[in-house]
Design an enzyme around this catalytic site. Structure first.
Site, PDB file in Angstrom:
ATOM      1  N   SER A 134       0.857  -1.182   0.000  1.00 51.07           N
ATOM      2  CA  SER A 134       0.000   0.000   0.000  1.00 51.07           C
ATOM      3  C   SER A 134       0.894   1.233   0.000  1.00 51.07           C
ATOM      4  O   SER A 134       1.723   1.399   0.902  1.00 51.07           O
ATOM      5  CB  SER A 134      -0.885  -0.048   1.254  1.00 51.07           C
ATOM      6  OG  SER A 134      -1.638   1.131   1.369  1.00 51.07           O
ATOM      7  N   LYS A 160      -1.163  -0.800  -4.374  1.00 52.60           N
ATOM      8  CA  LYS A 160      -2.365  -0.015  -4.055  1.00 52.60           C
ATOM      9  C   LYS A 160      -1.930   1.417  -3.804  1.00 52.60           C
ATOM     10  O   LYS A 160      -1.025   1.674  -3.010  1.00 52.60           O
ATOM     11  CB  LYS A 160      -3.020  -0.635  -2.823  1.00 52.60           C
ATOM     12  CG  LYS A 160      -3.938   0.252  -2.032  1.00 52.60           C
ATOM     13  CD  LYS A 160      -4.757  -0.591  -1.072  1.00 52.60           C
ATOM     14  CE  LYS A 160      -4.812   0.003   0.321  1.00 52.60           C
ATOM     15  NZ  LYS A 160      -5.613  -0.815   1.250  1.00 52.60           N
ATOM     16  N   LEU A 161      -2.599   2.341  -4.484  1.00 49.40           N
ATOM     17  CA  LEU A 161      -2.292   3.759  -4.297  1.00 49.40           C
ATOM     18  C   LEU A 161      -3.367   4.385  -3.426  1.00 49.40           C
ATOM     19  O   LEU A 161      -4.565   4.224  -3.688  1.00 49.40           O
ATOM     20  CB  LEU A 161      -2.268   4.488  -5.645  1.00 49.40           C
ATOM     21  CG  LEU A 161      -1.345   3.927  -6.726  1.00 49.40           C
ATOM     22  CD1 LEU A 161      -1.459   4.794  -7.990  1.00 49.40           C
ATOM     23  CD2 LEU A 161       0.099   3.877  -6.243  1.00 49.40           C
ATOM     24  N   LYS A 162      -2.955   5.114  -2.421  1.00 44.47           N
ATOM     25  CA  LYS A 162      -3.920   5.873  -1.629  1.00 44.47           C
ATOM     26  C   LYS A 162      -4.334   7.096  -2.446  1.00 44.47           C
ATOM     27  O   LYS A 162      -3.476   7.767  -3.044  1.00 44.47           O
ATOM     28  CB  LYS A 162      -3.269   6.317  -0.314  1.00 44.47           C
ATOM     29  CG  LYS A 162      -3.019   5.152   0.644  1.00 44.47           C
ATOM     30  CD  LYS A 162      -4.322   4.584   1.161  1.00 44.47           C
ATOM     31  CE  LYS A 162      -4.090   3.553   2.255  1.00 44.47           C
ATOM     32  NZ  LYS A 162      -5.359   3.039   2.807  1.00 44.47           N
ATOM     33  N   ASP A 188      -7.240   3.174  -3.000  1.00 47.87           N
ATOM     34  CA  ASP A 188      -7.981   3.160  -1.730  1.00 47.87           C
ATOM     35  C   ASP A 188      -8.199   4.597  -1.276  1.00 47.87           C
ATOM     36  O   ASP A 188      -7.237   5.334  -1.057  1.00 47.87           O
ATOM     37  CB  ASP A 188      -7.181   2.384  -0.669  1.00 47.87           C
ATOM     38  CG  ASP A 188      -7.936   2.233   0.640  1.00 47.87           C
ATOM     39  OD1 ASP A 188      -9.085   2.715   0.750  1.00 47.87           O
ATOM     40  OD2 ASP A 188      -7.372   1.617   1.576  1.00 47.87           O
ATOM     41  N   GLU A 213     -11.202   0.946  -3.618  1.00 42.58           N
ATOM     42  CA  GLU A 213     -11.527   0.544  -2.243  1.00 42.58           C
ATOM     43  C   GLU A 213     -12.132   1.724  -1.483  1.00 42.58           C
ATOM     44  O   GLU A 213     -11.566   2.813  -1.453  1.00 42.58           O
ATOM     45  CB  GLU A 213     -10.227   0.068  -1.580  1.00 42.58           C
ATOM     46  CG  GLU A 213     -10.356  -0.457  -0.161  1.00 42.58           C
ATOM     47  CD  GLU A 213      -8.996  -0.950   0.379  1.00 42.58           C
ATOM     48  OE1 GLU A 213      -8.083  -1.231  -0.427  1.00 42.58           O
ATOM     49  OE2 GLU A 213      -8.854  -1.029   1.609  1.00 42.58           O
ATOM     50  N   ASP A 238     -13.990  -1.845   2.687  1.00 42.75           N
ATOM     51  CA  ASP A 238     -13.091  -2.057   3.829  1.00 42.75           C
ATOM     52  C   ASP A 238     -13.852  -1.569   5.072  1.00 42.75           C
ATOM     53  O   ASP A 238     -14.538  -2.353   5.758  1.00 42.75           O
ATOM     54  CB  ASP A 238     -11.785  -1.281   3.566  1.00 42.75           C
ATOM     55  CG  ASP A 238     -10.818  -1.235   4.742  1.00 42.75           C
ATOM     56  OD1 ASP A 238     -11.172  -1.676   5.838  1.00 42.75           O
ATOM     57  OD2 ASP A 238      -9.672  -0.742   4.579  1.00 42.75           O
ATOM     58  N   LYS A 262     -10.160  -7.401   7.386  1.00 42.62           N
ATOM     59  CA  LYS A 262      -9.173  -7.118   8.437  1.00 42.62           C
ATOM     60  C   LYS A 262      -9.724  -7.716   9.728  1.00 42.62           C
ATOM     61  O   LYS A 262     -10.780  -7.290  10.193  1.00 42.62           O
ATOM     62  CB  LYS A 262      -9.003  -5.611   8.636  1.00 42.62           C
ATOM     63  CG  LYS A 262      -8.299  -4.907   7.500  1.00 42.62           C
ATOM     64  CD  LYS A 262      -8.230  -3.416   7.758  1.00 42.62           C
ATOM     65  CE  LYS A 262      -7.613  -2.700   6.578  1.00 42.62           C
ATOM     66  NZ  LYS A 262      -7.862  -1.244   6.626  1.00 42.62           N
ATOM     67  N   GLY A 290      -4.467  -4.579   5.859  1.00 39.70           N
ATOM     68  CA  GLY A 290      -3.390  -4.367   6.833  1.00 39.70           C
ATOM     69  C   GLY A 290      -3.642  -3.130   7.657  1.00 39.70           C
ATOM     70  O   GLY A 290      -4.332  -2.200   7.219  1.00 39.70           O
TER      71      GLY A 290
HETATM   72  O1  SMG Z   1      -0.557  -2.567   6.795  1.00 38.81           O
HETATM   73  O2  SMG Z   1       0.261  -2.405   4.792  1.00 38.81           O
HETATM   74  C1  SMG Z   1      -0.455  -1.999   5.700  1.00 38.81           C
HETATM   75  C2  SMG Z   1      -1.278  -0.761   5.475  1.00 38.81           C
HETATM   76  C3  SMG Z   1      -2.356  -1.029   4.505  1.00 38.81           C
HETATM   77  O3  SMG Z   1      -3.354   0.845   3.460  1.00 38.81           O
HETATM   78  C4  SMG Z   1      -3.365   0.093   4.415  1.00 38.81           C
HETATM   79  N1  SMG Z   1      -4.266   0.184   5.402  1.00 38.81           N
HETATM   80  O4  SMG Z   1      -7.509   1.447   4.623  1.00 38.81           O
HETATM   81  O5  SMG Z   1      -6.574  -0.341   4.009  1.00 38.81           O
HETATM   82  C5  SMG Z   1      -6.527   0.714   4.632  1.00 38.81           C
HETATM   83  C6  SMG Z   1      -5.321   1.160   5.419  1.00 38.81           C
HETATM   84  C7  SMG Z   1      -5.705   1.443   6.835  1.00 38.81           C
HETATM   85  C8  SMG Z   1      -4.598   1.957   7.671  1.00 38.81           C
HETATM   86  S1  SMG Z   1      -4.049   3.531   7.239  1.00 38.81           S
HETATM   87  C9  SMG Z   1      -5.099   4.583   8.072  1.00 38.81           C
HETATM   88 MG    MG Z   2      -8.597   0.421   3.077  1.00 42.86          MG
END
Ligand code: SMG
Ligand code: MG
Length: 368
Positions: A134, A160-162, A188, A213, A238, A262, A290
């Site tokens: 991520s 995965k790109l935020k 996401d 996502e 999610d 999760k 995660g």
């Molecule tokens: O654990 O690699 C990891 C982080 C993965 O992007 C990740 N988690 O929304 O999926 C999600 C985020 C939640 C945590 S960041 C606020």
């Molecule tokens: Mg997420």
């Protein structure tokens, strides 16, 4: 199995790089570890709760409080086995991340005493797994491209790109154009969009994403269903899914065609497996999300992600992507895969010297 006492331990793990999402920027993972002491040995787990209630309503000190004040006292009197924990806590509403930590520590102790791995107990069918990474929001697109390049070179099977308003079409287009059509790419939003943004999000269809996502608020299944009807990119939920019942509701409403599972968000590995089961029965793929876990949580997530319905790579990256120093031995990518721990319980234990170095506070809750 009888519970004899519980240790709550706060640890602080500096991240190797700040992790920015639409919810904010994290530089340190403050985590709550739970160690249960029983007449059959001990077990460890961590809570997914973060410092602040931004991703979820839970937060670290709140999780510690509800564990100390309500969850543990409800478990002292009972004959403990993993399946007995959730029923004993059901009268206490909410707090899935706190409940998950307690149930998982009990699972670890119980399985260890029986010499069984969490993976075998849950029904794992694989010994190692391709995994994803991520990637947070960066200051510049060049920085993003460098980061993605590094992760692809390390062997990650999915990126995965935020995203958030103002950081979506352009970074996605540039990553796609730089790394080509074969890279499994997802985005996401962590709830950053409003239903009125649907036609803007539909423009993401041009980039061949494997999913988008959680674009909208956790309780807005309707907006997700409408978007799903408008676009060809699959919708993954999610934050919206906190139980197997939620999963069924979302699937029946057409709000998602993929689920990020999760264990912390849904109250533990047993409920996580139920979501896997109902999603699979409805023909939906799932993957393991995660929460910047320490090695303890990551080990357990690998066991879950080895179930047959977890057909998409999870957010379970190598230790080096998160931390220089972790509470357990590091997980490393071998040919793009992470090994599923095979030892009893979650398969890993904290390394005493690392644990001590990273600990910021401990607290012991004795049996009454
Ligand atoms: O654990 O690699 C990891 C982080 C993965 O992007 C990740 N988690 O929304 O999926 C999600 C985020 C939640 C945590 S960041 C606020
Ligand atoms: Mg997420």
């Amino acid at each position: 199995m009888k519970l004899e006492g519980v240790e709550l331990r706060r640890v602080a793990l500096p991240l190797v790089t700040p992790f920015r999402t639409s919810l904010g920027t994290q530089t340190v993972r403050d985590a709550l570890l739970v160690r249960v002491a029983t007449d059959e040995g001990e077990g460890w787990a961590e809570s997914a709760a973060e410092d602040e209630p931004t991703y979820s309503p839970e937060y670290l000190e709140g999780a510690a409080d509800v564990i100390r004040r309500f969850l543990i006292p409800a478990l002292f009197p009972i004959d403990l086995d993993p399946a007995a924990v959730a029923p004993a806590l059901r009268h206490l509403r909410g707090h899935p991340m706190a409940k998950s930590a307690v149930e998982t520590a009990v699972l670890d102790a119980w399985l260890r005493a029986r010499g069984v791995s969490l993976a075998a107990y849950l029904g794992a069918v694989r010994r190692s797994l391709p995994v994803g990474v991520s990637v947070g929001i960066t200051d510049t697109i060049d920085e993003l491209l460098d980061t993605v390049d590094r992760h692809l070179a390390a062997g990650y099977a999915r990126v995965k790109l935020k995203i958030e308003p103002g950081w979506d079409l352009e970074p996605v287009a540039r990553v796609r154009e730089t790394f080509g059509a074969d890279v499994m790419l997802t985005v996401d939003a962590n709830t950053a969009y409003r239903p009125a943004d649907a036609s803007h999000l539909a423009e993401l269809d041009a980039y061949g994403l494997a999913m988008i996502e959680q674009p909208f608020a956790p309780d807005d299944l309707h907006a997700h269903a409408r978007l799903a009807a408008m676009i060809s990119t699959p919708i993954c939920l999610d934050e919206s899914i906190t139980s197997a019942r939620d999963a069924v509701t979302a699937i029946r409403q057409g709000a998602c065609s993929i689920i990020n599972i999760k264990p912390g968000r849904v109250g533990g590995y047993l409920e996580a497996r139920r979501i896997h089961d109902v999603a699979t029965a409805h023909g939906l793929p799932v993957w393991c999300g995660g929460m910047l876990e320490t090695g303890l949580g990551r080990a357990a997530n690998l066991a879950l992600a080895a179930l047959p319905g977890f057909t998409l790579p999870g957010d379970i990256s190598a230790t080096a992507r998160y931390y220089e120093r972790d509470v357990t031995a590091p997980f490393t990518l071998v040919d793009g895969e992470l090994a599923v721990p095979a030892g009893p319980g979650v398969g890993v234990t904290p390394e005493p010297s690392d644990l001590e170095a990273l600990t910021t506070a401990t607290e012991w809750i004795p049996a009454p």
